[in-house]
Design an enzyme around this catalytic site. Structure first.
Site, PDB file in Angstrom:
ATOM      1  N   CYS A 115       0.850  -1.197   0.000  1.00 23.52           N
ATOM      2  CA  CYS A 115       0.000   0.000   0.000  1.00 23.52           C
ATOM      3  C   CYS A 115       0.884   1.245   0.000  1.00 23.52           C
ATOM      4  O   CYS A 115       1.772   1.387   0.834  1.00 23.52           O
ATOM      5  CB  CYS A 115      -0.875  -0.039   1.244  1.00 23.52           C
ATOM      6  SG  CYS A 115      -1.410   1.563   1.817  1.00 23.52           S
ATOM      7  N   GLU A 116       0.636   2.145  -0.959  1.00 28.80           N
ATOM      8  CA  GLU A 116       1.523   3.305  -1.074  1.00 28.80           C
ATOM      9  C   GLU A 116       1.202   4.388  -0.047  1.00 28.80           C
ATOM     10  O   GLU A 116       1.948   5.352   0.081  1.00 28.80           O
ATOM     11  CB  GLU A 116       1.491   3.885  -2.485  1.00 28.80           C
ATOM     12  CG  GLU A 116       0.242   4.614  -2.863  1.00 28.80           C
ATOM     13  CD  GLU A 116       0.298   5.155  -4.299  1.00 28.80           C
ATOM     14  OE1 GLU A 116       1.120   4.656  -5.085  1.00 28.80           O
ATOM     15  OE2 GLU A 116      -0.482   6.060  -4.616  1.00 28.80           O
ATOM     16  N   HIS A 117       0.126   4.214   0.678  1.00 30.01           N
ATOM     17  CA  HIS A 117      -0.199   5.220   1.698  1.00 30.01           C
ATOM     18  C   HIS A 117       0.405   4.890   3.054  1.00 30.01           C
ATOM     19  O   HIS A 117       0.580   5.782   3.883  1.00 30.01           O
ATOM     20  CB  HIS A 117      -1.716   5.369   1.834  1.00 30.01           C
ATOM     21  CG  HIS A 117      -2.373   5.756   0.551  1.00 30.01           C
ATOM     22  ND1 HIS A 117      -3.567   5.234   0.116  1.00 30.01           N
ATOM     23  CD2 HIS A 117      -1.959   6.600  -0.416  1.00 30.01           C
ATOM     24  CE1 HIS A 117      -3.874   5.745  -1.051  1.00 30.01           C
ATOM     25  NE2 HIS A 117      -2.917   6.573  -1.406  1.00 30.01           N
ATOM     26  N   HIS A 118       0.653   3.614   3.284  1.00 32.22           N
ATOM     27  CA  HIS A 118       1.215   3.224   4.588  1.00 32.22           C
ATOM     28  C   HIS A 118       2.463   2.347   4.462  1.00 32.22           C
ATOM     29  O   HIS A 118       3.073   1.998   5.455  1.00 32.22           O
ATOM     30  CB  HIS A 118       0.170   2.430   5.388  1.00 32.22           C
ATOM     31  CG  HIS A 118      -1.073   3.206   5.683  1.00 32.22           C
ATOM     32  ND1 HIS A 118      -2.192   3.156   4.882  1.00 32.22           N
ATOM     33  CD2 HIS A 118      -1.369   4.063   6.686  1.00 32.22           C
ATOM     34  CE1 HIS A 118      -3.127   3.945   5.381  1.00 32.22           C
ATOM     35  NE2 HIS A 118      -2.654   4.510   6.474  1.00 32.22           N
ATOM     36  N   GLN A 156      -4.959  -0.535  -4.779  1.00 26.97           N
ATOM     37  CA  GLN A 156      -5.515  -1.726  -5.447  1.00 26.97           C
ATOM     38  C   GLN A 156      -6.278  -1.387  -6.724  1.00 26.97           C
ATOM     39  O   GLN A 156      -6.230  -2.119  -7.703  1.00 26.97           O
ATOM     40  CB  GLN A 156      -6.417  -2.470  -4.449  1.00 26.97           C
ATOM     41  CG  GLN A 156      -6.845  -3.834  -4.951  1.00 26.97           C
ATOM     42  CD  GLN A 156      -7.636  -4.595  -3.913  1.00 26.97           C
ATOM     43  OE1 GLN A 156      -7.328  -4.524  -2.726  1.00 26.97           O
ATOM     44  NE2 GLN A 156      -8.662  -5.305  -4.336  1.00 26.97           N
ATOM     45  N   HIS A 184      -5.559  -5.659   3.099  1.00 26.60           N
ATOM     46  CA  HIS A 184      -4.603  -4.570   3.287  1.00 26.60           C
ATOM     47  C   HIS A 184      -4.180  -4.569   4.743  1.00 26.60           C
ATOM     48  O   HIS A 184      -5.015  -4.358   5.619  1.00 26.60           O
ATOM     49  CB  HIS A 184      -5.259  -3.234   2.945  1.00 26.60           C
ATOM     50  CG  HIS A 184      -5.596  -3.084   1.492  1.00 26.60           C
ATOM     51  ND1 HIS A 184      -5.191  -2.015   0.736  1.00 26.60           N
ATOM     52  CD2 HIS A 184      -6.289  -3.893   0.652  1.00 26.60           C
ATOM     53  CE1 HIS A 184      -5.617  -2.171  -0.500  1.00 26.60           C
ATOM     54  NE2 HIS A 184      -6.293  -3.296  -0.582  1.00 26.60           N
ATOM     55  N   CYS A 186      -2.698  -2.449   6.335  1.00 26.40           N
ATOM     56  CA  CYS A 186      -2.918  -1.154   6.998  1.00 26.40           C
ATOM     57  C   CYS A 186      -4.323  -1.066   7.572  1.00 26.40           C
ATOM     58  O   CYS A 186      -4.588  -0.270   8.464  1.00 26.40           O
ATOM     59  CB  CYS A 186      -2.656   0.005   6.032  1.00 26.40           C
ATOM     60  SG  CYS A 186      -3.596  -0.094   4.520  1.00 26.40           S
TER      61      CYS A 186
HETATM   62 ZN   LIG Z   1      -2.807   1.702   3.413  1.00 23.05          ZN
END
Ligand SMILES: [Zn+2]
Length: 230
Positions: A115-118, A156, A184, A186
């Site tokens: 996941c590119e956010h976390h 995703q 995910h 996260c």
């Molecule tokens: Zn994430």
């Protein structure tokens, strides 16, 4: 706001936990491959040592001293190795000599992404289908395409679209579909900590937008083809 090398790059947290994809294209800079992998590994090693040091870890400890380099290599060569277009699987297709005109489904393709956010893992299954208009592609090539795009900082939705677009180009047809069902970490291991939930995304091109064709694809995905049940 933080500045990198004099460039005005804003580091904000506008997206937060919402996992919104901003584009089907991975947001890479033009100069993404201006430096070689070895230089990237050296640079990330230093950055990671700094992170661990800031957290208060003793990097002289035997167990920890190799961690920054190990992580740096893993980032560049493995889990984010799919950023590099040189690693893209060659789109080798061949003529559909046996004139198979029905849908072909490659299902339960294992997805390991991040996941590119976390920067936490996304783990799940991809199901990919196409209807040949004259070209066919090697079955394992579909797994390789999923894996190539998975090995990037991802969302995703984007991964699903990238797999479909890549196969559409390789096969020369719009008639490609992809469904991804993934967990995910996260979401499962932090934040809301919902272990049970998973995320389903889909992208349907050409004939797959037709309800009957879509239903056929989704029915094949549901079929149990574990070796034990055959
Ligand atoms: Zn994430």
């Amino acid at each position: 706001m933080k500045m990198f090398e004099g460039k005005n790059i804003k580091l904000t947290d506008d997206i937060g936990d919402d996992h919104i994809a901003t584009s089907a294209k991975t947001p890479l800079r033009e100069d993404a491959f201006a430096i070689k992998d070895d230089e990237k590994i050296q640079s990330i090693e230093k950055d990671f040592a700094h992170i661990l040091h800031t957290l208060g870890m003793d990097l002289t400890d035997d167990s920890l001293k190799g961690t920054p380099r190990r992580v740096a290599k893993m980032f560049v060569k493995e889990i984010f190795g799919g950023l590099n277009p040189n690693k893209k699987p060659a789109p080798s297709t061949f003529d559909n000599n046996y004139k198979y005109g029905e849908m072909l489904v490659e299902k339960n393709i294992t997805v390991y992404s991040t996941c590119e956010h976390h920067l936490l893992p996304i783990v799940g299954k991809a199901h990919v289908a196409y209807i040949s208009n004259g070209n066919v592609i090697g079955l394992s090539k579909m797994n390789r395409i999923v894996d190539y795009y998975a090995k990037r900082p991802q969302v995703q939705e984007r991964l699903t679209m990238q797999v479909v677009q890549e196969l559409q180009i390789a096969l020369g047809t719009e008639d490609v579909g992809c469904v991804i069902d993934a967990k995910h970490l996260c979401v499962n291991s932090r934040g809301i900590r919902d272990v049970a939930s998973s995320t389903v995304t889909s992208e349907f091109g050409g004939k797959f937008k037709n309800d009957t064709v879509k239903r056929e694809f989704l029915d094949y995905i549901k079929m149990n083809t574990d070796f034990e049940s055959l």
